[in-house]
Write a protein that holds these residues in place. Structure first.
Motif, PDB file in Angstrom:
ATOM      1  N   GLU A 139       0.828  -1.202   0.000  1.00  0.00           N
ATOM      2  CA  GLU A 139       0.000   0.000   0.000  1.00  0.00           C
ATOM      3  C   GLU A 139       0.874   1.269   0.000  1.00  0.00           C
ATOM      4  OE1 GLU A 139      -2.126  -3.199   2.467  1.00  0.00           O
ATOM      5  OE2 GLU A 139      -0.083  -2.389   2.287  1.00  0.00           O
ATOM      6  N   ASP A 140       0.345   2.325  -0.593  1.00  0.00           N
ATOM      7  CA  ASP A 140       1.030   3.612  -0.579  1.00  0.00           C
ATOM      8  C   ASP A 140       0.659   4.400   0.672  1.00  0.00           C
ATOM      9  OD1 ASP A 140       2.220   3.126  -3.005  1.00  0.00           O
ATOM     10  OD2 ASP A 140       0.797   4.328  -4.174  1.00  0.00           O
ATOM     11  N   PHE A 141       1.654   5.024   1.260  1.00  0.00           N
ATOM     12  CA  PHE A 141       1.437   5.964   2.361  1.00  0.00           C
ATOM     13  C   PHE A 141       2.168   7.239   1.989  1.00  0.00           C
ATOM     14  CE2 PHE A 141       2.860   7.842   6.473  1.00  0.00           C
ATOM     15  CZ  PHE A 141       1.612   8.176   6.985  1.00  0.00           C
ATOM     16  N   VAL A 142       1.402   8.265   1.666  1.00  0.00           N
ATOM     17  CA  VAL A 142       1.995   9.534   1.254  1.00  0.00           C
ATOM     18  C   VAL A 142       2.251  10.382   2.495  1.00  0.00           C
ATOM     19  CG1 VAL A 142       1.700  11.623  -0.138  1.00  0.00           C
ATOM     20  CG2 VAL A 142       0.778   9.435  -0.952  1.00  0.00           C
ATOM     21  N   THR A 143       3.493  10.782   2.694  1.00  0.00           N
ATOM     22  CA  THR A 143       3.851  11.576   3.852  1.00  0.00           C
ATOM     23  C   THR A 143       4.828  12.664   3.425  1.00  0.00           C
ATOM     24  OG1 THR A 143       4.630  11.471   6.156  1.00  0.00           O
ATOM     25  CG2 THR A 143       5.755  10.064   4.552  1.00  0.00           C
ATOM     26  N   VAL A 144       5.309  13.438   4.366  1.00  0.00           N
ATOM     27  CA  VAL A 144       6.245  14.519   4.077  1.00  0.00           C
ATOM     28  C   VAL A 144       7.512  14.304   4.892  1.00  0.00           C
ATOM     29  CG1 VAL A 144       6.669  17.009   4.170  1.00  0.00           C
ATOM     30  CG2 VAL A 144       4.405  16.152   3.536  1.00  0.00           C
ATOM     31  N   ILE A 151       6.517   8.818  -0.886  1.00  0.00           N
ATOM     32  CA  ILE A 151       5.635   7.661  -0.732  1.00  0.00           C
ATOM     33  C   ILE A 151       6.383   6.569   0.007  1.00  0.00           C
ATOM     34  CG2 ILE A 151       4.334   5.860  -1.915  1.00  0.00           C
ATOM     35  CD1 ILE A 151       3.850   7.800  -4.191  1.00  0.00           C
ATOM     36  N   GLU A 152       5.820   6.157   1.135  1.00  0.00           N
ATOM     37  CA  GLU A 152       6.358   5.038   1.905  1.00  0.00           C
ATOM     38  C   GLU A 152       5.403   3.857   1.781  1.00  0.00           C
ATOM     39  OE1 GLU A 152       8.457   7.716   5.468  1.00  0.00           O
ATOM     40  OE2 GLU A 152       6.723   6.423   5.905  1.00  0.00           O
ATOM     41  N   HIS A 153       5.837   2.714   2.286  1.00  0.00           N
ATOM     42  CA  HIS A 153       4.997   1.527   2.318  1.00  0.00           C
ATOM     43  C   HIS A 153       5.046   0.937   3.720  1.00  0.00           C
ATOM     44  CE1 HIS A 153       4.731   1.716  -2.043  1.00  0.00           C
ATOM     45  NE2 HIS A 153       6.046   1.879  -2.059  1.00  0.00           N
ATOM     46  N   PRO A 154       3.904   0.562   4.278  1.00  0.00           N
ATOM     47  CA  PRO A 154       3.910  -0.058   5.606  1.00  0.00           C
ATOM     48  C   PRO A 154       4.585  -1.419   5.558  1.00  0.00           C
ATOM     49  CG  PRO A 154       1.746  -0.266   4.614  1.00  0.00           C
ATOM     50  CD  PRO A 154       2.548   0.600   3.693  1.00  0.00           C
ATOM     51  N   ASP A 155       4.970  -1.911   6.723  1.00  0.00           N
ATOM     52  CA  ASP A 155       5.512  -3.264   6.810  1.00  0.00           C
ATOM     53  C   ASP A 155       4.389  -4.274   6.581  1.00  0.00           C
ATOM     54  OD1 ASP A 155       8.001  -2.189   7.518  1.00  0.00           O
ATOM     55  OD2 ASP A 155       7.466  -2.185   9.650  1.00  0.00           O
TER      56      ASP A 155
END
Length: 233
Positions: A139-144, A151-155
């Motif tokens: 999944e994509d996790f958009v953060t700053v 864009i990060e990805h959860p474990d």
């Protein structure tokens, strides 16, 4: 329109004592922090100090349960604290609680005073419903980070809140993404109070009622609904 909230069977199996109470509000008025919202945060810190009576936040049974839940899905609770514990530590520190904006100040005050994780999401920026699931890791996790959007990805196996566009909050209630945060332009929001055994459900309901009353005080024309406690959908 009522926002759909679901909790996956995998999450319920891993943490069977989980309950959430949602407060949905439309017609909100937000803005910069005020003297009144700042006073709420100061009062919440005083209430927390009385509640803990000299103990550290992680020694409270409810926060201890959250630490066990984080460990269960592979997160280190001393490094990635649940939102209630992180705020409580700030409240008891010399720095004190941050002032963000009116709505965030209100729900942070409730979180600290009742020692329960509370999150606020702008429903106009949520795509579809919100789902509490164990992540696949894709999944994509958009953060700053450093002022830049990344864009990060959860474990894989991490518990996250997500909508149809991606993850809205990592590690259950540890880090919210900027896409759905409550800003000074927010007019509709959903506030989620999350608890685990051994906190009585009645205590979470009391916190939700206090939150709804404060939201009504600061936004007299808002339509506010408290949903019944739920461990599933």
């Amino acid at each position: 329109m009522t926002l759909t909230l679901t909790v996956s069977d995998e999450v319920r199996a891993l943490v069977p004592g989980f309950t959430h109470v949602a407060v949905e509000a439309h017609g909100l008025v937000n803005g910069p922090s005020t003297d009144a919202s700042s006073a709420l945060l100061d009062d919440a810190a005083r209430r927390l100090a009385v509640r803990l009576a000299g103990r550290a936040p992680h020694e409270d049974p409810h926060i201890a349960a959250w630490r066990q839940a984080y460990t269960a899905f592979g997160s280190k609770p001393s490094r990635t604290r649940n939102s209630a514990e992180a705020l409580a530590k700030r409240a008891l520190s010399e720095a004190g609680l941050p002032r963000i904006n009116l709505l965030v100040d209100v729900y942070n005050a409730i979180s600290v005073a009742h020692l329960v994780p509370v999150g606020g999401e702008d429903t106009d920026h949520i795509e579809g419903g919100m789902h509490l699931v164990r992540a696949t890791g894709e999944e994509d996790f958009v953060t700053v980070v450093g002022g830049e959007q990344v864009i990060e990805h959860p474990d894989a196996g991490e518990i996250v809140w997500r909508d149809e566009a991606g993850v809205t909050c990592r590690r259950w209630n540890w880090r919210q993404g900027p896409r759905t945060r409550l800003t000074e332009e927010t007019v509709s929001g959903i506030f989620l109070l999350e608890s685990l055994t051994p906190m009585p459900v009645a205590d979470v309901e009391t916190a939700a009622e206090e939150l709804a009353d404060l939201l009504q005080k600061f936004s007299p024309a808002a339509e506010i609904e408290i949903r019944p406690p739920a461990s599933g959908a």
